[in-house]
Scaffold this active site. Structure first.
Site, short mmCIF file in Angstrom:
data_model
loop_
_atom_site.label_atom_id
_atom_site.label_comp_id
_atom_site.label_asym_id
_atom_site.label_seq_id
_atom_site.Cartn_x
_atom_site.Cartn_y
_atom_site.Cartn_z
N HIS A 195 -12.10 -1.24 14.57
CA HIS A 195 -13.09 -1.80 13.65
C HIS A 195 -13.48 -3.21 14.08
O HIS A 195 -12.63 -4.00 14.47
CB HIS A 195 -12.52 -1.86 12.22
CG HIS A 195 -12.50 -0.53 11.53
ND1 HIS A 195 -12.40 -0.39 10.17
CD2 HIS A 195 -12.60 0.73 12.03
CE1 HIS A 195 -12.42 0.90 9.85
NE2 HIS A 195 -12.53 1.59 10.96
N TYR A 206 -13.37 -4.91 0.84
CA TYR A 206 -12.56 -5.72 -0.07
C TYR A 206 -13.51 -6.16 -1.18
O TYR A 206 -14.48 -6.88 -0.90
CB TYR A 206 -12.01 -6.95 0.64
CG TYR A 206 -10.88 -6.66 1.61
CD1 TYR A 206 -11.14 -6.14 2.87
CD2 TYR A 206 -9.56 -6.93 1.27
CE1 TYR A 206 -10.09 -5.88 3.76
CE2 TYR A 206 -8.52 -6.68 2.15
CZ TYR A 206 -8.79 -6.16 3.39
OH TYR A 206 -7.76 -5.91 4.27
N PRO A 226 0.27 -7.28 0.13
CA PRO A 226 -0.42 -6.44 1.11
C PRO A 226 -1.86 -6.86 1.46
O PRO A 226 -2.39 -6.40 2.47
CB PRO A 226 -0.42 -5.05 0.47
CG PRO A 226 -0.23 -5.30 -1.00
CD PRO A 226 0.56 -6.55 -1.11
N LYS A 244 -0.75 -7.96 6.60
CA LYS A 244 0.01 -8.73 7.59
C LYS A 244 1.45 -8.26 7.80
O LYS A 244 2.08 -8.62 8.79
CB LYS A 244 0.05 -10.22 7.19
CG LYS A 244 -1.27 -10.92 7.38
CD LYS A 244 -1.60 -11.01 8.86
CE LYS A 244 -3.07 -11.28 9.06
NZ LYS A 244 -3.61 -10.78 10.31
N TYR A 263 -7.41 -12.79 10.10
CA TYR A 263 -7.33 -11.34 9.87
C TYR A 263 -7.10 -10.60 11.18
O TYR A 263 -6.19 -9.77 11.28
CB TYR A 263 -8.62 -10.85 9.20
CG TYR A 263 -8.51 -9.49 8.56
CD1 TYR A 263 -8.38 -8.34 9.35
CD2 TYR A 263 -8.53 -9.32 7.18
CE1 TYR A 263 -8.26 -7.08 8.78
CE2 TYR A 263 -8.42 -8.06 6.59
CZ TYR A 263 -8.29 -6.96 7.40
OH TYR A 263 -8.17 -5.71 6.83
C1 PHB Z 1 -4.20 -0.03 4.06
O1 PHB Z 1 -4.99 0.67 4.69
O2 PHB Z 1 -3.18 0.45 3.54
C2 PHB Z 1 -4.48 -1.48 3.92
C3 PHB Z 1 -5.54 -2.03 4.60
C4 PHB Z 1 -5.83 -3.37 4.45
C5 PHB Z 1 -5.07 -4.15 3.61
C6 PHB Z 1 -4.00 -3.61 2.93
C7 PHB Z 1 -3.69 -2.26 3.07
O3 PHB Z 1 -5.40 -5.45 3.45
#
Ligand code: PHB
Ligand code: APR
Length: 391
Positions: free
Chosen positions: A72, A201, A294, A298, A384
């Site tokens: 991505h 997000y 989460p 990270k 990120y």
């Molecule tokens: C996930 O795909 O589980 C996931 C992706 C991004 C995040 C947290 C969890 O920031």
């Protein structure tokens, strides 16, 4: 039993460390309380930083990742009526990969089998002894009920937040920092093609929501829920309704496609750091030393970065008798740990609603700045997609 290194815990930190040590010619034994099947099936986060992908590839673990993973360029950041794409590749030259931790774990278990790695699953009563002497050892009971003593040069605690290693650092030496958050995540896996090309997000007055994915046919979605939420209160319909509202179904022609939910769980959110990450002949890596919420994914990447530093440090120590990297390990690792601790806290507090009207306006102002200023976007992108290992 005798080996050079005892590794407590066969999560990603423990198994990757044994893999990297084997490549340096250092033998290890891994001790794990759970079964091999349990360890290989746990559902966890799914984003790999640029450096994690490079490290796994360099260690010969990139085959399935490159075949089945999905690269991505960035993420979508949104709040009601606005969605912005942040392109990490344009901003920093670094991308991320969507490849579940479950898959990373399977690759590590397979690689361990292929090299004949000694991994003892379903052990109990693991205890660490004489860690500040030249003769540290670990005692445990094997799956067949027999008692063992494993003598080693070094013990590495990769046993996560609940294992015995972090508490083996005496209270007079260790320091810890902690933040709990007034919300949790409800996470679902659904057998439906993702409704988005890259992760979304979403800030929303009713709470944060995120659209992630595991493959072209499996979506992973999260909703902010109050602490203490019972999954039984969240029917599939209620989950999809809340996701549709918070992710903006129907806005600018975007649609969220629901599908059968195959798993539902509530995840608490916590930041925790314990120092030092080394005490005598004991080294800590991964969740044994730190936990991040989460948001920003990270946890796994930090575990990988720890062992990427620790493997060469232990090889220098055990093969050449050179202590410099091992002595520097805790301080070097903690620089990244605190960077990721800050980034995860920042993403979490920017995106989750707390009910405070003043905070809400600050969050929206910050989101607007991150999404529309190149300086703001680059800061998020750099963290990120991840800083180089050893930063
Ligand atoms: C996930 O795909 O589980 C996931 C992706 C991004 C995040 C947290 C969890 O920031
Ligand atoms: N003895 C042996 N093994 C133990 C013990 C013990 N007493 N206690 C716990 N373990 C095992 C757990 O069963 C688990 O398999 O240690 C392992 C720790 O693995 P993780 O929790 O996955 O931690 P880590 O390898 O540091 O990986 C960090 O994985 O947990 C996620 O969110 C976390 O993404 C982060 C990453």
């Amino acid at each position: 039993m005798r080996s050079r290194v005892a590794i407590v815990g066969a999560g990603p930190a423990g198994l990757l460390l044994s893999h990297l040590l084997a490549a340096e010619g250092v033998e290890s034994v891994v001790l794990e309380t759970r079964s091999r099947e349990y360890v290989a099936a746990r559902v966890r986060a799914g984003i790999l930083e640029h450096s994690t992908v490079e490290l796994l590839t360099g260690a010969g673990l990139g085959g399935r990742l490159r075949e089945r993973g999905d690269e991505h360029r960035g993420i979508h950041l949104q709040w009601p009526h606005e969605r912005h794409h942040l392109d990490f590749v344009d901003l920093t030259g670094r991308s991320v990969w969507v490849y579940g931790q479950t898959e990373v774990q399977k690759d590590l278990v397979e690689a361990a089998d292929a090299r004949g790695q000694d991994v003892r699953y379903e052990v109990t009563g693991v205890e660490l002894h004489e860690l500040t002497t030249e003769r540290p050892h670990v005692t445990f009971t094997a799956a067949d009920g027999t008692a063992h003593r494993l003598d080693v040069d070094v013990v590495v605690g990769c046993d996560g937040s609940f294992g015995p290693s972090r508490a083996a650092v005496p209270g007079t030496v260790r320091r810890s920092w902690e933040r709990t958050y007034p919300y949790s995540w409800l996470g679902v896996l659904a057998d439906v093609a993702p409704s988005t090309d890259e992760l979304i997000y979403a800030w929303h007055p009713e709470g944060f929501a995120m659209h992630s994915m595991r493959s072209a046919t499996v979506s992973r979605l999260y909703l902010q829920v109050p602490n203490g939420t019972d999954v039984a209160d969240w029917s599939d319909d209620r989950v999809w309704d809340a996701l549709a509202t918070r992710l903006g179904h129907g806005q600018d022609g975007w649609e969220l496609t629901p599908g059968p939910i195959t798993s539902k769980s509530v995840l608490p959110m916590r930041s925790y750091v314990q120092t030092p990450m080394r005490h005598g002949r004991l080294f800590l890596a991964g969740d044994a030393a730190h936990t991040v919420p989460p948001t920003g994914a990270k946890g796994l990447n930090l575990a990988v970065a720890d062992v990427a530093l620790l493997a060469p440090a232990l090889a220098e120590l055990l093969v050449k008798g050179d202590t410099a990297l091992a002595d520097a390990y805790s301080d070097t690792a903690l620089r990244r740990v605190w960077r990721c601790t800050h980034f995860s806290w920042w993403m979490t507090t920017m995106l989750h609603t707390s009910g405070d009207r003043f905070d809400e306006q600050l969050q929206l102002s910050q989101l607007r700045w991150v999404a529309t200023s190149e300086a703001g976007a680059t800061g998020l992108a750099e963290n990120y997609a991840g800083l180089p290992i050893g930063f």
